[in-house]
Design a protein around this motif. Sequence first.
Motif, PDB file in Angstrom:
ATOM      1  N   ARG A 158     -38.563 -21.982 -43.840  1.00 48.35           N
ATOM      2  CA  ARG A 158     -39.891 -21.725 -43.296  1.00 48.35           C
ATOM      3  C   ARG A 158     -40.724 -23.004 -43.411  1.00 48.35           C
ATOM      4  N   THR A 159     -41.787 -23.084 -42.606  1.00 46.49           N
ATOM      5  CA  THR A 159     -42.649 -24.257 -42.628  1.00 46.49           C
ATOM      6  C   THR A 159     -43.196 -24.535 -44.021  1.00 46.49           C
ATOM      7  N   ASP A 160     -43.514 -23.501 -44.785  1.00 45.80           N
ATOM      8  CA  ASP A 160     -44.077 -23.732 -46.113  1.00 45.80           C
ATOM      9  C   ASP A 160     -43.025 -24.187 -47.117  1.00 45.80           C
ATOM     10  N   ASP A 161     -41.758 -24.272 -46.691  1.00 44.14           N
ATOM     11  CA  ASP A 161     -40.696 -24.776 -47.549  1.00 44.14           C
ATOM     12  C   ASP A 161     -40.408 -26.259 -47.301  1.00 44.14           C
ATOM     13  N   ILE A 162     -41.252 -26.931 -46.543  1.00 46.51           N
ATOM     14  CA  ILE A 162     -41.052 -28.343 -46.230  1.00 46.51           C
ATOM     15  C   ILE A 162     -41.123 -29.166 -47.503  1.00 46.51           C
ATOM     16  N   ASP A 163     -40.217 -30.118 -47.632  1.00 45.68           N
ATOM     17  CA  ASP A 163     -40.190 -31.036 -48.769  1.00 45.68           C
ATOM     18  C   ASP A 163     -41.279 -32.080 -48.539  1.00 45.68           C
ATOM     19  N   ARG A 164     -42.473 -31.750 -48.936  1.00 44.40           N
ATOM     20  CA  ARG A 164     -43.626 -32.636 -48.694  1.00 44.40           C
ATOM     21  C   ARG A 164     -43.496 -33.960 -49.447  1.00 44.40           C
ATOM     22  N   GLU A 165     -42.869 -33.944 -50.620  1.00 48.20           N
ATOM     23  CA  GLU A 165     -42.672 -35.192 -51.352  1.00 48.20           C
ATOM     24  C   GLU A 165     -41.821 -36.152 -50.527  1.00 48.20           C
ATOM     25  N   LEU A 166     -40.815 -35.641 -49.872  1.00 52.82           N
ATOM     26  CA  LEU A 166     -39.943 -36.467 -49.039  1.00 52.82           C
ATOM     27  C   LEU A 166     -40.733 -37.091 -47.889  1.00 52.82           C
ATOM     28  N   VAL A 167     -41.564 -36.296 -47.243  1.00 54.10           N
ATOM     29  CA  VAL A 167     -42.412 -36.800 -46.157  1.00 54.10           C
ATOM     30  C   VAL A 167     -43.350 -37.871 -46.692  1.00 54.10           C
ATOM     31  N   ASP A 168     -43.947 -37.637 -47.853  1.00 56.19           N
ATOM     32  CA  ASP A 168     -44.877 -38.606 -48.439  1.00 56.19           C
ATOM     33  C   ASP A 168     -44.185 -39.918 -48.788  1.00 56.19           C
ATOM     34  N   VAL A 169     -42.966 -39.845 -49.325  1.00 59.54           N
ATOM     35  CA  VAL A 169     -42.212 -41.065 -49.660  1.00 59.54           C
ATOM     36  C   VAL A 169     -41.968 -41.877 -48.392  1.00 59.54           C
ATOM     37  N   ALA A 170     -41.476 -41.233 -47.342  1.00 58.54           N
ATOM     38  CA  ALA A 170     -41.195 -41.954 -46.093  1.00 58.54           C
ATOM     39  C   ALA A 170     -42.484 -42.513 -45.485  1.00 58.54           C
ATOM     40  N   ALA A 171     -43.559 -41.743 -45.531  1.00 59.32           N
ATOM     41  CA  ALA A 171     -44.835 -42.204 -44.972  1.00 59.32           C
ATOM     42  C   ALA A 171     -45.364 -43.409 -45.745  1.00 59.32           C
ATOM     43  N   ASP A 172     -45.226 -43.389 -47.067  1.00 53.59           N
ATOM     44  CA  ASP A 172     -45.685 -44.509 -47.878  1.00 53.59           C
ATOM     45  C   ASP A 172     -44.881 -45.771 -47.564  1.00 53.59           C
ATOM     46  N   ILE A 173     -43.573 -45.627 -47.418  1.00 55.76           N
ATOM     47  CA  ILE A 173     -42.735 -46.788 -47.078  1.00 55.76           C
ATOM     48  C   ILE A 173     -43.093 -47.304 -45.688  1.00 55.76           C
ATOM     49  N   ALA A 174     -43.298 -46.407 -44.733  1.00 57.39           N
ATOM     50  CA  ALA A 174     -43.663 -46.829 -43.374  1.00 57.39           C
ATOM     51  C   ALA A 174     -44.986 -47.589 -43.396  1.00 57.39           C
ATOM     52  N   ARG A 175     -45.921 -47.119 -44.203  1.00 55.42           N
ATOM     53  CA  ARG A 175     -47.248 -47.738 -44.268  1.00 55.42           C
ATOM     54  C   ARG A 175     -47.213 -49.095 -44.982  1.00 55.42           C
ATOM     55  N   THR A 176     -46.411 -49.209 -46.033  1.00 61.18           N
ATOM     56  CA  THR A 176     -46.458 -50.414 -46.862  1.00 61.18           C
ATOM     57  C   THR A 176     -45.335 -51.416 -46.605  1.00 61.18           C
ATOM     58  N   ARG A 177     -44.222 -50.987 -46.038  1.00 55.36           N
ATOM     59  CA  ARG A 177     -43.076 -51.880 -45.876  1.00 55.36           C
ATOM     60  C   ARG A 177     -42.721 -52.191 -44.425  1.00 55.36           C
ATOM     61  N   CYS A 178     -43.122 -51.349 -43.499  1.00 58.13           N
ATOM     62  CA  CYS A 178     -42.799 -51.579 -42.091  1.00 58.13           C
ATOM     63  C   CYS A 178     -43.857 -52.495 -41.486  1.00 58.13           C
TER      64      CYS A 178
END
Length: 143
Positions: free
Chosen positions: A10-30
């Motif tokens: 379900r949508t509320d079962d999304i691994d938000r930590e995983l999304v946050d890790v990828a978003a942080d890398i995209a913001r700071t390393r890309c």
Amino acid sequence: MTIQQPHPPRTDDIDRELVDVAADIARTRCRGDNHTVASAARDRDGRIVSGVNAYHFTGGPCAELVVIGAAAAQGAYELETIVAVGDRERGVIPPCGRCRQALLDYFPHINVIVGPADALRAVPVAELLPETYVWADHQLDAD
């Protein structure tokens, strides 16, 4: 070979930590045109493996493919969930066709986080490839 998939989370079962890790890398390393997408995956024991794409005019590995290699290098052979996030705040982006096929071949039961920020969902990779070619079928011995 028939791939048995569990019911989609379900949508509320999304691994938000995983999304946050990828978003942080995209913001700071890309930065620049060489690295424009970050990806993060979680393996069965909870470890997170991340990577960025390596763009090159001859074709370069997408971030998801970099994660597959990094996971193997770290001994993470059972990835359960993966997400890709674009630079410049593009948000979660779906894997390309090549990545979908590679994910299916390496991790046939992996869930992929897709969708807009307000409606993220995790779907089995097989749902992203209807009528898919299953590479493992090609490897079967003929009787």
